[in-house]
Design a protein around this motif. Structure first.
Motif, mmCIF file in Angstrom:
data_model
loop_
_atom_site.group_PDB
_atom_site.id
_atom_site.type_symbol
_atom_site.label_atom_id
_atom_site.label_comp_id
_atom_site.label_asym_id
_atom_site.label_seq_id
_atom_site.Cartn_x
_atom_site.Cartn_y
_atom_site.Cartn_z
ATOM 1 N N ALA A 58 -29.792 84.909 16.364
ATOM 2 C CA ALA A 58 -29.698 86.343 16.621
ATOM 3 C C ALA A 58 -31.017 86.883 17.173
ATOM 4 O O ALA A 58 -31.037 87.703 18.108
ATOM 5 C CB ALA A 58 -29.324 87.078 15.330
ATOM 6 N N THR A 59 -32.132 86.424 16.606
ATOM 7 C CA THR A 59 -33.444 86.877 17.074
ATOM 8 C C THR A 59 -33.704 86.427 18.501
ATOM 9 O O THR A 59 -34.222 87.182 19.335
ATOM 10 C CB THR A 59 -34.550 86.346 16.147
ATOM 11 N N GLU A 60 -33.344 85.182 18.806
ATOM 12 C CA GLU A 60 -33.535 84.665 20.157
ATOM 13 C C GLU A 60 -32.731 85.477 21.162
ATOM 14 O O GLU A 60 -33.235 85.851 22.233
ATOM 15 C CB GLU A 60 -33.121 83.193 20.202
ATOM 16 N N HIS A 61 -31.473 85.778 20.831
ATOM 17 C CA HIS A 61 -30.634 86.586 21.716
ATOM 18 C C HIS A 61 -31.209 87.990 21.865
ATOM 19 O O HIS A 61 -31.193 88.576 22.963
ATOM 20 C CB HIS A 61 -29.210 86.662 21.165
ATOM 21 N N ALA A 62 -31.697 88.550 20.757
ATOM 22 C CA ALA A 62 -32.234 89.912 20.782
ATOM 23 C C ALA A 62 -33.453 90.013 21.684
ATOM 24 O O ALA A 62 -33.594 90.966 22.464
ATOM 25 C CB ALA A 62 -32.591 90.347 19.352
ATOM 26 N N ILE A 63 -34.353 89.047 21.593
ATOM 27 C CA ILE A 63 -35.573 89.074 22.405
ATOM 28 C C ILE A 63 -35.243 88.919 23.889
ATOM 29 O O ILE A 63 -35.815 89.609 24.747
ATOM 30 C CB ILE A 63 -36.546 87.983 21.933
ATOM 31 N N LYS A 64 -34.303 88.035 24.199
ATOM 32 C CA LYS A 64 -33.918 87.849 25.597
ATOM 33 C C LYS A 64 -33.335 89.145 26.168
ATOM 34 O O LYS A 64 -33.605 89.525 27.321
ATOM 35 C CB LYS A 64 -32.908 86.707 25.722
ATOM 36 N N ALA A 65 -32.516 89.835 25.372
ATOM 37 C CA ALA A 65 -31.931 91.098 25.830
ATOM 38 C C ALA A 65 -33.011 92.167 25.979
ATOM 39 O O ALA A 65 -32.970 93.001 26.891
ATOM 40 C CB ALA A 65 -30.862 91.557 24.848
ATOM 41 N N TRP A 66 -33.991 92.128 25.092
ATOM 42 C CA TRP A 66 -35.080 93.113 25.127
ATOM 43 C C TRP A 66 -35.929 92.958 26.379
ATOM 44 O O TRP A 66 -36.415 93.934 26.947
ATOM 45 C CB TRP A 66 -35.927 92.955 23.868
ATOM 46 N N TYR A 67 -36.104 91.711 26.850
ATOM 47 C CA TYR A 67 -36.859 91.480 28.084
ATOM 48 C C TYR A 67 -36.240 92.249 29.256
ATOM 49 O O TYR A 67 -36.941 92.740 30.140
ATOM 50 C CB TYR A 67 -36.873 89.990 28.436
ATOM 51 N N GLU A 68 -34.929 92.334 29.265
ATOM 52 C CA GLU A 68 -34.216 92.942 30.390
ATOM 53 C C GLU A 68 -33.955 94.427 30.192
ATOM 54 O O GLU A 68 -33.448 95.100 31.095
ATOM 55 C CB GLU A 68 -32.883 92.205 30.602
ATOM 56 N N ALA A 69 -34.240 94.915 29.002
ATOM 57 C CA ALA A 69 -33.933 96.314 28.692
ATOM 58 C C ALA A 69 -35.044 97.252 29.170
ATOM 59 O O ALA A 69 -36.221 96.917 29.100
ATOM 60 C CB ALA A 69 -33.728 96.481 27.189
ATOM 61 N N ASP A 70 -34.634 98.421 29.625
ATOM 62 C CA ASP A 70 -35.614 99.436 30.021
ATOM 63 C C ASP A 70 -35.446 100.717 29.210
ATOM 64 O O ASP A 70 -36.008 101.756 29.547
ATOM 65 C CB ASP A 70 -35.488 99.754 31.521
#
Length: 213
Positions: free
Chosen positions: A6-18
């Motif tokens: 879950a943390t890995e998915h969250a960080i990857k999504a955060w990279y793309e979030a603005d």
């Protein structure tokens, strides 16, 4: 999904979030998890580029991910328990072999399985390597739970087969030598033919419930 994934998915999504907003982390408890090789360094670099602390970056990532993956509003319902009974009055027809084979195959396939050895001779219990448990003193037995004289929890009788291929999914409720007295003992119990079912259902409703596939 476990916390690491879950943390890995969250960080990857955060990279793309603005649209990640600041999260109040005051008083938050400390916790940790592993990331893939190179993951921590990449995360720290992005946090530095955005001018925020690592804690704030992680808080933003998890808050953003949780907002898009809310907990289910509908309570989870366990699958109904399937009971498989292998019985035959004739000896040497393969009851033990079939029971053991089906149970192990289902456990290897990912199902949670409980084997109940109802035979006072205990061949299945012995075959699985727990023959000594049949003759232990001062230990409550399935028979005692069926006739209502047991005081403990029936889950205490269970033993797990620890082979890696079963993944802690295969358990046995061993036979006991007092089962030879079953017919006499149960003759005093009302609706005795349903004693095994009443025993497992009553215990499943208790605080130490266990659901088996």
């Amino acid at each position: 999904m476990d916390i690491q994934d879950a943390t890995e998915h969250a960080i990857k999504a955060w990279y793309e979030a603005d649209d990640a907003s600041e999260v109040d982390t005051e008083g938050a408890k400390t916790w940790g998890t592993f990331l893939p090789v190179g993951g921590p360094d990449e995360f720290k670099a992005v946090c530095s580029a955005r001018g925020i602390t690592y804690v704030q970056g992680l808080a933003q990532a998890l808050t953003l991910w949780l907002s898009k993956h809310p907990s289910p509003t509908t309570p989870l319902v366990s699958q109904p328990v399937v009971r498989v009974i292998v019985a035959n009055q004739k000896g040497g027809v393969g009851k033990t072999f079939i029971s053991s084979g089906i149970a192990q195959a289902l456990a290897e396939a990912g199902r949670r399985v409980l084997i109940i050895d109802y035979d006072p001779q205990g061949h299945l219990t012995a075959e699985l390597g727990f023959e000594d448990l049949m003759y232990e003193d001062d230990v409550e037995t399935l028979m005692m739970h069926m006739d209502g004289t047991a005081k403990g929890d029936i889950h205490d009788l269970l033993v797990a087969l620890d082979q890696e291929r079963f993944g802690e999914r295969l358990h046995l409720l061993p036979a006991s030598d007092d089962a030879f007295l079953r017919d006499v003992a149960l003759s005093k119990v009302s609706f005795s033919e349903a004693a095994p079912r009443r025993t497992t259902c009553a215990r499943r409703a208790g605080s130490r419930s266990t659901t088996w596939d």
